[in-house]
Motif scaffolding. Sequence first.
Motif, mmCIF file in Angstrom:
data_model
loop_
_atom_site.group_PDB
_atom_site.id
_atom_site.type_symbol
_atom_site.label_atom_id
_atom_site.label_comp_id
_atom_site.label_asym_id
_atom_site.label_seq_id
_atom_site.Cartn_x
_atom_site.Cartn_y
_atom_site.Cartn_z
ATOM 1 N N GLY A 174 -25.678 -74.528 25.890
ATOM 2 C CA GLY A 174 -25.807 -74.600 24.470
ATOM 3 C C GLY A 174 -24.477 -74.449 23.758
ATOM 4 N N ASP A 175 -24.567 -74.244 22.472
ATOM 5 C CA ASP A 175 -23.407 -74.110 21.598
ATOM 6 C C ASP A 175 -22.932 -72.668 21.629
ATOM 7 O OD1 ASP A 175 -21.511 -74.171 19.639
ATOM 8 O OD2 ASP A 175 -22.851 -74.933 18.088
ATOM 9 N N HIS A 176 -21.680 -72.461 22.035
ATOM 10 C CA HIS A 176 -21.129 -71.111 22.164
ATOM 11 C C HIS A 176 -20.248 -70.723 20.983
ATOM 12 C CE1 HIS A 176 -21.778 -72.270 26.463
ATOM 13 N NE2 HIS A 176 -22.477 -71.182 26.361
ATOM 14 N N ARG A 177 -20.176 -71.551 19.940
ATOM 15 C CA ARG A 177 -19.231 -71.303 18.851
ATOM 16 C C ARG A 177 -19.510 -70.019 18.087
ATOM 17 N NH1 ARG A 177 -19.395 -77.204 16.398
ATOM 18 N NH2 ARG A 177 -21.484 -76.873 17.158
ATOM 19 N N GLU A 178 -20.732 -69.534 18.074
ATOM 20 C CA GLU A 178 -21.070 -68.314 17.346
ATOM 21 C C GLU A 178 -20.814 -67.059 18.171
ATOM 22 O OE1 GLU A 178 -21.998 -68.260 14.084
ATOM 23 O OE2 GLU A 178 -21.533 -70.384 14.177
ATOM 24 N N LEU A 179 -20.523 -67.213 19.447
ATOM 25 C CA LEU A 179 -20.326 -66.072 20.336
ATOM 26 C C LEU A 179 -18.862 -65.645 20.364
ATOM 27 C CD1 LEU A 179 -22.445 -67.283 23.368
ATOM 28 C CD2 LEU A 179 -23.161 -65.721 21.566
ATOM 29 N N HIS A 180 -18.635 -64.377 20.676
ATOM 30 C CA HIS A 180 -17.280 -63.863 20.869
ATOM 31 C C HIS A 180 -17.045 -63.486 22.325
ATOM 32 C CE1 HIS A 180 -16.686 -63.778 16.574
ATOM 33 N NE2 HIS A 180 -17.858 -63.197 16.469
ATOM 34 N N ARG A 181 -18.108 -63.052 23.024
ATOM 35 C CA ARG A 181 -18.030 -62.644 24.411
ATOM 36 C C ARG A 181 -19.257 -63.125 25.164
ATOM 37 N NH1 ARG A 181 -15.963 -59.988 21.441
ATOM 38 N NH2 ARG A 181 -17.144 -58.370 20.509
ATOM 39 N N VAL A 182 -19.055 -63.426 26.441
ATOM 40 C CA VAL A 182 -20.153 -63.774 27.335
ATOM 41 C C VAL A 182 -19.964 -62.934 28.591
ATOM 42 C CG1 VAL A 182 -21.191 -65.576 28.764
ATOM 43 C CG2 VAL A 182 -20.384 -66.128 26.461
ATOM 44 N N ASP A 183 -21.034 -62.307 29.047
ATOM 45 C CA ASP A 183 -21.024 -61.532 30.285
ATOM 46 C C ASP A 183 -21.878 -62.292 31.285
ATOM 47 O OD1 ASP A 183 -21.005 -59.629 32.296
ATOM 48 O OD2 ASP A 183 -22.496 -58.353 31.331
ATOM 49 N N ARG A 184 -21.231 -62.797 32.335
ATOM 50 C CA ARG A 184 -21.944 -63.533 33.373
ATOM 51 C C ARG A 184 -22.235 -62.564 34.497
ATOM 52 N NH1 ARG A 184 -18.698 -68.527 34.905
ATOM 53 N NH2 ARG A 184 -18.106 -67.295 36.678
ATOM 54 N N ARG A 185 -23.495 -62.162 34.615
ATOM 55 C CA ARG A 185 -23.881 -61.160 35.606
ATOM 56 C C ARG A 185 -23.554 -61.625 37.015
ATOM 57 N NH1 ARG A 185 -25.842 -55.989 34.310
ATOM 58 N NH2 ARG A 185 -27.103 -56.154 36.152
ATOM 59 N N ILE A 245 -16.275 -48.404 30.893
ATOM 60 C CA ILE A 245 -15.512 -49.562 31.369
ATOM 61 C C ILE A 245 -16.180 -50.848 30.887
ATOM 62 C CG2 ILE A 245 -14.812 -50.862 33.423
ATOM 63 C CD1 ILE A 245 -14.549 -48.023 34.802
ATOM 64 N N MET A 246 -17.493 -50.925 31.007
ATOM 65 C CA MET A 246 -18.209 -52.108 30.535
ATOM 66 C C MET A 246 -18.011 -52.289 29.029
ATOM 67 S SD MET A 246 -19.982 -54.781 31.213
ATOM 68 C CE MET A 246 -20.809 -54.623 32.769
ATOM 69 N N ALA A 247 -18.067 -51.204 28.272
ATOM 70 C CA ALA A 247 -17.837 -51.285 26.833
ATOM 71 C C ALA A 247 -16.450 -51.828 26.531
ATOM 72 C CB ALA A 247 -18.040 -49.915 26.189
ATOM 73 N N ASN A 248 -15.452 -51.410 27.294
ATOM 74 C CA ASN A 248 -14.096 -51.927 27.084
ATOM 75 C C ASN A 248 -14.058 -53.433 27.325
ATOM 76 O OD1 ASN A 248 -13.375 -49.260 26.648
ATOM 77 N ND2 ASN A 248 -11.671 -49.301 28.093
ATOM 78 N N MET A 249 -14.734 -53.898 28.365
ATOM 79 C CA MET A 249 -14.688 -55.321 28.663
ATOM 80 C C MET A 249 -15.393 -56.148 27.591
ATOM 81 S SD MET A 249 -14.780 -55.790 32.768
ATOM 82 C CE MET A 249 -16.385 -55.098 33.043
ATOM 83 N N VAL A 250 -16.543 -55.710 27.149
ATOM 84 C CA VAL A 250 -17.254 -56.516 26.147
ATOM 85 C C VAL A 250 -16.648 -56.368 24.766
ATOM 86 C CG1 VAL A 250 -19.402 -56.570 27.478
ATOM 87 C CG2 VAL A 250 -19.086 -54.819 25.720
ATOM 88 N N SER A 251 -15.753 -55.399 24.577
ATOM 89 C CA SER A 251 -15.058 -55.222 23.302
ATOM 90 C C SER A 251 -13.714 -55.924 23.280
ATOM 91 C CB SER A 251 -14.831 -53.730 23.029
ATOM 92 O OG SER A 251 -16.047 -53.052 22.943
ATOM 93 N N TYR A 252 -13.251 -56.418 24.408
ATOM 94 C CA TYR A 252 -11.905 -56.974 24.529
ATOM 95 C C TYR A 252 -11.779 -58.277 23.766
ATOM 96 C CZ TYR A 252 -7.556 -58.310 26.861
ATOM 97 O OH TYR A 252 -6.258 -58.666 27.142
#
Length: 168
Positions: free
Chosen positions: A1-12, A161-168
């Motif tokens: 889909g369209d990712h333009r509205e996203l800032h971060r993606v976490d691929r499990r 650590i996860m918070a740091n990554m998704v906040s980067y």
Amino acid sequence: GDHRELHRVDRRQRQMWIRDRIRPANGRLLQFVYDGGTLVVQYNKSQEWSSLYAPYPLEIGRERVTAKDAPMRLLEPEHALVTAPNSLTDEDWDGWVQERGLYFASSWAPEYTPLVECADPGEELHRGAWLVARHGAGAYIYNALSLYRQVDSLVAGGVRIMANMVSY
């Protein structure tokens, strides 16, 4: 889909292998990074990995650290991934569940910065557990630390650590 509205993606972990719809979208994910997004890629098995999944050469090996209390050393203690929003300390590695990580990167292009090193007792140090690379205006993060186990078990350091990554 369209990712333009996203800032971060976490691929499990292992999504590229188990989700047929994600592999064809990889080009869009790398473009998302290039355009300024952050992509957090959690571990993949070496036999399921393709270097095409990363913006620069990155090979996944079978390196792992199974000792859940193995010493961890920050290689870039001033890097934003280890300082914001949480300034990581030795205590963030306390109380981990099961292991430190698995399927570490075994080789990578110079664009990647390794952030930690660790080893099981009596073994060689590994630096491929947590890597970051700038790609265009964004960031690509490969994380082989067992954060999914730590977050699921509410281990404070893993959550930080996860918070740091998704906040980067």
